[in-house]
Design a protein around this motif. Sequence first.
Motif, PDB file in Angstrom:
ATOM      1  N   LEU A   1     -10.251  -0.810  -7.476  1.00 17.08           N
ATOM      2  CA  LEU A   1     -10.024   0.508  -7.961  1.00 17.08           C
ATOM      3  C   LEU A   1      -8.799   0.446  -9.140  1.00 17.08           C
ATOM      4  CD1 LEU A   1      -9.641   3.019  -5.198  1.00 17.08           C
ATOM      5  CD2 LEU A   1     -11.246   3.123  -6.818  1.00 17.08           C
TER       6      LEU A   1
ATOM      7  N   LYS B   1     -27.443  10.031  -3.744  1.00 18.82           N
ATOM      8  CA  LYS B   1     -27.003   9.936  -5.191  1.00 18.82           C
ATOM      9  C   LYS B   1     -28.336   9.681  -6.097  1.00 18.82           C
ATOM     10  CE  LYS B   1     -24.856   6.506  -8.139  1.00 18.82           C
ATOM     11  NZ  LYS B   1     -23.847   6.838  -8.782  1.00 18.82           N
TER      12      LYS B   1
ATOM     13  N   ILE C   1     -29.248  -0.429   0.179  1.00 18.09           N
ATOM     14  CA  ILE C   1     -28.249   0.157  -0.721  1.00 18.09           C
ATOM     15  C   ILE C   1     -28.404  -0.401  -2.242  1.00 18.09           C
ATOM     16  CG2 ILE C   1     -26.011   0.688  -1.320  1.00 18.09           C
ATOM     17  CD1 ILE C   1     -25.635   0.972   1.769  1.00 18.09           C
ATOM     18  N   TYR C   2     -28.427  -1.572  -2.075  1.00 17.51           N
ATOM     19  CA  TYR C   2     -28.411  -2.531  -3.397  1.00 17.51           C
ATOM     20  C   TYR C   2     -29.674  -2.087  -4.081  1.00 17.51           C
ATOM     21  CZ  TYR C   2     -28.101  -6.570  -6.418  1.00 17.51           C
ATOM     22  OH  TYR C   2     -28.031  -7.294  -7.490  1.00 17.51           O
TER      23      TYR C   2
ATOM     24  N   ASN D   1     -20.793  -5.395  -0.958  1.00 12.98           N
ATOM     25  CA  ASN D   1     -21.990  -5.242  -1.746  1.00 12.98           C
ATOM     26  C   ASN D   1     -22.068  -3.567  -2.052  1.00 12.98           C
ATOM     27  OD1 ASN D   1     -24.248  -5.591  -2.774  1.00 12.98           O
ATOM     28  ND2 ASN D   1     -25.239  -5.112  -0.888  1.00 12.98           N
ATOM     29  N   VAL D   2     -21.739  -2.660  -1.050  1.00 10.57           N
ATOM     30  CA  VAL D   2     -21.962  -1.482  -1.263  1.00 10.57           C
ATOM     31  C   VAL D   2     -20.862  -0.577  -2.364  1.00 10.57           C
ATOM     32  CG1 VAL D   2     -21.972   1.039  -0.215  1.00 10.57           C
ATOM     33  CG2 VAL D   2     -22.994  -1.030   1.028  1.00 10.57           C
ATOM     34  N   VAL D   3     -19.630  -1.042  -2.145  1.00 10.97           N
ATOM     35  CA  VAL D   3     -18.645  -0.578  -2.949  1.00 10.97           C
ATOM     36  C   VAL D   3     -18.935  -1.018  -4.182  1.00 10.97           C
ATOM     37  CG1 VAL D   3     -16.235  -0.446  -3.373  1.00 10.97           C
ATOM     38  CG2 VAL D   3     -16.966  -0.403  -0.877  1.00 10.97           C
TER      39      VAL D   3
ATOM     40  N   SER E   1     -22.656   1.206 -10.734  1.00  9.36           N
ATOM     41  CA  SER E   1     -23.637   2.149 -11.448  1.00  9.36           C
ATOM     42  C   SER E   1     -23.262   3.427 -11.946  1.00  9.36           C
ATOM     43  CB  SER E   1     -24.652   2.321 -10.114  1.00  9.36           C
ATOM     44  OG  SER E   1     -24.037   3.307  -9.285  1.00  9.36           O
TER      45      SER E   1
ATOM     46  N   ALA F   1     -11.610  -3.612  -2.234  1.00 12.87           N
ATOM     47  CA  ALA F   1     -11.881  -2.463  -2.921  1.00 12.87           C
ATOM     48  C   ALA F   1     -10.593  -1.672  -3.643  1.00 12.87           C
ATOM     49  CB  ALA F   1     -12.422  -1.413  -1.750  1.00 12.87           C
TER      50      ALA F   1
ATOM     51  N   SER G   1     -21.415  -2.300  -5.820  1.00 12.45           N
ATOM     52  CA  SER G   1     -22.769  -1.870  -6.505  1.00 12.45           C
ATOM     53  C   SER G   1     -22.713  -0.207  -6.874  1.00 12.45           C
ATOM     54  CB  SER G   1     -24.000  -2.226  -5.942  1.00 12.45           C
ATOM     55  OG  SER G   1     -24.098  -2.104  -4.646  1.00 12.45           O
ATOM     56  N   LEU G   2     -22.064   0.369  -6.092  1.00 10.94           N
ATOM     57  CA  LEU G   2     -21.808   1.869  -6.326  1.00 10.94           C
ATOM     58  C   LEU G   2     -20.646   2.014  -7.529  1.00 10.94           C
ATOM     59  CD1 LEU G   2     -21.401   3.892  -3.099  1.00 10.94           C
ATOM     60  CD2 LEU G   2     -22.675   4.264  -5.052  1.00 10.94           C
ATOM     61  N   ALA G   3     -19.759   1.527  -7.425  1.00 11.12           N
ATOM     62  CA  ALA G   3     -18.764   1.682  -8.369  1.00 11.12           C
ATOM     63  C   ALA G   3     -19.270   1.047 -10.135  1.00 11.12           C
ATOM     64  CB  ALA G   3     -17.511   0.863  -8.100  1.00 11.12           C
TER      65      ALA G   3
ATOM     66  N   LEU H   1     -16.578   8.166  -4.671  1.00 10.90           N
ATOM     67  CA  LEU H   1     -17.331   7.512  -5.859  1.00 10.90           C
ATOM     68  C   LEU H   1     -18.620   8.352  -6.053  1.00 10.90           C
ATOM     69  CD1 LEU H   1     -17.116   3.623  -4.891  1.00 10.90           C
ATOM     70  CD2 LEU H   1     -16.362   4.925  -7.122  1.00 10.90           C
TER      71      LEU H   1
ATOM     72  N   ALA I   1     -23.391   5.121   4.567  1.00 11.53           N
ATOM     73  CA  ALA I   1     -23.322   4.764   3.038  1.00 11.53           C
ATOM     74  C   ALA I   1     -24.915   4.885   2.564  1.00 11.53           C
ATOM     75  CB  ALA I   1     -22.614   3.200   2.916  1.00 11.53           C
TER      76      ALA I   1
ATOM     77  N   SER J   1     -27.412  -2.724   3.923  1.00 10.85           N
ATOM     78  CA  SER J   1     -26.702  -3.000   2.494  1.00 10.85           C
ATOM     79  C   SER J   1     -27.600  -3.401   1.605  1.00 10.85           C
ATOM     80  CB  SER J   1     -25.530  -4.162   2.925  1.00 10.85           C
ATOM     81  OG  SER J   1     -24.679  -4.434   1.753  1.00 10.85           O
TER      82      SER J   1
ATOM     83  N   LEU K   1     -30.016   1.156  -5.362  1.00 11.67           N
ATOM     84  CA  LEU K   1     -29.120   1.359  -6.786  1.00 11.67           C
ATOM     85  C   LEU K   1     -29.537   0.662  -7.838  1.00 11.67           C
ATOM     86  CD1 LEU K   1     -25.450   1.459  -5.081  1.00 11.67           C
ATOM     87  CD2 LEU K   1     -26.499   3.298  -6.394  1.00 11.67           C
TER      88      LEU K   1
ATOM     89  N   LEU L   1     -13.346   6.549   0.285  1.00  2.00           N
ATOM     90  CA  LEU L   1     -13.871   6.208  -1.048  1.00  2.00           C
ATOM     91  C   LEU L   1     -15.219   6.145  -1.488  1.00  2.00           C
ATOM     92  CD1 LEU L   1     -12.209   4.088  -3.048  1.00  2.00           C
ATOM     93  CD2 LEU L   1     -13.196   2.451  -1.895  1.00  2.00           C
ATOM     94  N   LEU L   2     -16.052   5.873  -0.618  1.00  4.44           N
ATOM     95  CA  LEU L   2     -17.550   5.970  -0.880  1.00  4.44           C
ATOM     96  C   LEU L   2     -17.951   7.556  -1.254  1.00  4.44           C
ATOM     97  CD1 LEU L   2     -19.642   3.799   1.477  1.00  4.44           C
ATOM     98  CD2 LEU L   2     -19.055   3.413  -0.854  1.00  4.44           C
TER      99      LEU L   2
ATOM    100  N   LEU M   1     -12.741   3.565   3.749  1.00  7.49           N
ATOM    101  CA  LEU M   1     -13.790   3.149   3.261  1.00  7.49           C
ATOM    102  C   LEU M   1     -14.632   4.266   2.786  1.00  7.49           C
ATOM    103  CD1 LEU M   1     -14.323  -0.580   4.398  1.00  7.49           C
ATOM    104  CD2 LEU M   1     -13.620   0.096   1.934  1.00  7.49           C
TER     105      LEU M   1
END
Lengths: 115, 783, 139
Positions: free
Chosen positions: C55, A96, B757-758, C131-133, C139, C51, C135-137, B666, A89, B754, B761, B662-663, B659
């Motif tokens: 969606l 990105k 990542i936050y 948190n990852v999912v 942004s 998640a 904040s990604l979705a 995205l 991730a 995590s 972003l 999904l990532l 997951l």
Amino acid sequence: METLLAIVIGVLYAAGLYLMMRRSIVKLVLGLGLIGHAANLLIFVTGRVQRGSSAVIPPDQTVLVAPFPDPVPQALILTAIVIGFGTQAFALVLLKRAYQAVKTDDMDAMNTTDR
Amino acid sequence: MAQSEITQADSQSPLMAWAMRGGIGWVLSILPLSLTLYFASLLPTITSGTVLRVSYTWIPSLGVDFAFIVDGLSLTFVLLVLGIGTLVVLYAGGYMAGDRQIGRFYLYLFLFMGAMVGLVLADNLITLFVFWELTSISSYLLIGYKHAYYSSRSSALQALLITGAGGLALLAGLVLLGIAAETQTISELGSRHELIVNSGLYAPILILVLIGAFTKSAQFPFQFWLPGAMAAPTPVSAYLHSATMVKAGVFLLARLNPALGDTPAWQITLTVFGAITMALGAYLAVSQTDLKRILAFTTVSSLGTLVMLIGIGGEHGIVAMMVFLIVHSLYKGCLFMVAGNIDHETGSRDVSILSGLRREMPITFGAAALAALSMAGLPPLLGFVGKELIYESTLDARFAAAAVTTVAVASNILMIVAAGMVAVRPFLPTGTTRHSTPRHPHEPPISMWLGPAVLATLSAVFGLFVVQVMQPIVTQGAAAILGEAVEVKLKLLPTSITGYFLLSVLTIALGIVSYLYARPALMQAGKATRGALEDGFVNGFTDLVNNTQAFARWITRALQSGYLRRYVLITIGAVVSVASAALLTRADLSAIRLFDTPLFLWETATILVILAGVALVLRARSRLTAIAGLGTVGFGITLIFFFFGAPDLVMTQFSVETLSVLLFILILYRLPIFTTISHRYSRLRDGIVAGLAGLLMTMITLLTIAGEELKPLTPFYAEASYVEARGRNVVNVILVDFRGIDTMGEITVLGIASLGIYLLLTLRLAPADGQAEAEDSTGKEQL
Amino acid sequence: MKRRPASVIFATGARYILPLMLLFAFFILLRGHNEPGGGFIGGLVVACGFALFALAYSVADARQILRVDPIQLIGWGLLLALLSGLLSLLLGLPFMTGLWPDFAIPAIGKVGTPTIFDVAVFLVVIGVVLNVVFSLAES
């Protein structure tokens, strides 16, 4: 059977490394994913595979009864899967952001700070 | 910008202003002064023959203790280091007045002082080495203090490289010595002299330790760094390059004399290299015109003398070395400060334009004159005693006595000339018209003349009262160096006419004659040979450094191309070749059993699905196809876990795979489709390397399976899981109980990833495209 | 911030599936010590459920249902993990020694410090993934 699994491990490593040597950063991340799978499988297979049963002590016993699959590599792999998800991730988000910053996924266009 | 404003505001406060005018030196000198007094209070104890030791356990598994010893040798050195240190701290307050960075300067100076005290007191080889390195590092900071000047930086680096390289050699030597002697305690080494000399390690120990000592004490062929280090502020030169750091090598040789000395190799090496250094330093000193460089080369010469005296050894040699050590520290510390005063007051250090300063700087002149008389070796100063003892020991040398004595006499004649050049010429009026100096000279403030005056007075007092003051401590120092008690009788004037007394008279006479008449010739000769003897060493060293750097650059360019795929290629290529070589030569490939367990239909089908997924990823033209392929591989592996009894893994892998897909979707959705940008040839090459790596992994897997099962941990978990940890699911018990700390580390890593990542972003990137130009200046300031 | 769900069937399904998944996740978490399961897996299942919900509806909706900021979950989880290990220090035992009380809680069974630790892992995993999912979705 193990021979086939060993071949799968080799194929996963080869494909992962090949993708890591591409110029596209997306392929780099895909390659990392494949190598992660390969490593997990490597630990699993070298810990010897055992069909059926599981590393759970039956209710009428106090110790594992042979034959049982080795729980040690399983514990290792379980954490490796979750950590692998975390790093993947992170790599994806980095990808990105890098793409947003330089507007390309070609790593040859990203290495100006490296030289 | 803000920082300099603060500094300015600070400097306007009365306290800061007072500190910058030199007042800080008085306050700070209290520390070394009180330490000097403390160690001086130990004098009665030590001179009565007692040795004080203190030791703390440091790394017991390696036999390393934080151990210290106070005996005649270390006490002499400590008193020199702290006593001259007190005067230098005071002196620096005046000399550096107005320097905004004065705090930093004192920090380095005290760091160095502490390191030096630790070094001379150390009673453990590793403790000694640690402090030895600290002196190298702190002296680097001190020499390079005026870091805005290139010359300052480069000579600091030169000194660091040479003493640092010597330090590495010394570490190896000390470790070997510890192995050979079977102890790291220095005071025990003397009793193991036979063991060390006969251990077979003696030759490497000797060579390595001598490299360490010779680099530090600027012995031939490393002598060139010391004159280079004159780029340091003068207080530093007065401290490091007269009394302390450069004497560390001499100290080391003296300290290890009981362990390593008393062999022909030791005696010959030290005598020869010491004599060469002594002669070379003296010869080059008299052809200089810069006061500090004259002093630097005479220091080189004196260090050579000290090393030579240790080499000559015996009671005579060691006593002479102890006395000359003190003689030199006193007069050289004084003369460096005198040079600093002249430089500070006139703005010049060039002896060819300085003259007649006697009238403007009477106190400085008085101190300089006394020190120079001691340097020249005239009675009743301590220098005379030193010179007598040197001749006594060279005449007594066990080999080549005549040659060594001749070299010593010649060097001492040149030293008299140098003494005149430093302490007579700038002060007395010369026949020629007086040159104007950049500044009009006058006597410096008290903080700057007190140090030279005290040291010069001590040269006289110690000479006059040589029996009362010097004899007791020299006796104990010599005893420590020789490793046995000795009886020393010092005297100021000889009671009868001896050979060495005649040599002294001859030296002084020839010295004065040379100063008056031979100086131009000496200057001429020195200039003619400067290219080889002075610059040659510096250039040789510079070339060595440059070539090393060029080689490093070449290696870097060859390996670090800036292309990730090239790094991967090189790394994988290297691993594959090394591992394959090991596999082909060492491994028993015949042990592999290819058809061991039968194939089951579902398993085989799953494997085919995984392989198809891999092919999909490799051949994919669009991102979605590639993601689908990766997902296929992941779910296929989930099935493998399912077939072979790992239900926990099945559930974990299944959710993670979901997951992940999904990532990927995205993120990768907005990226362009793949294009083939690499050349066909490079794809082929990468494919071959990757394929070989894969083959290697397959072989390793097969070999591991074929080998013996080694599972030292599994039975324990199988048995203890329920009985001790009350859990039936062994995998889970391992995770949350037996290896719980690992898991805690792992979830911490997850949390950090995590958060990373936050932040990635939510972080606002500095714009990289066209519109950035307008905001460029503001954007940069935010960074 | 509400937007129309992507598909009515998907949205309705997600709404009913989420509580089921949460229930399943707690079940997996608690039985993990004796049967396949545990904090890692349970956490992943919960994360999958939310998640899916994000969606079907929107991230804002999912955040609202979760009520807690995922980042806070990470912090609480790590703190809980540390505390579960520190408990044994009070009794003079080495850090992270497993402690089991003699009584059992109805419907859950015996809860020892390893169980608490597993719950901590559960919370961290939920926090990390969501948190990852999210904040990604966003942004």
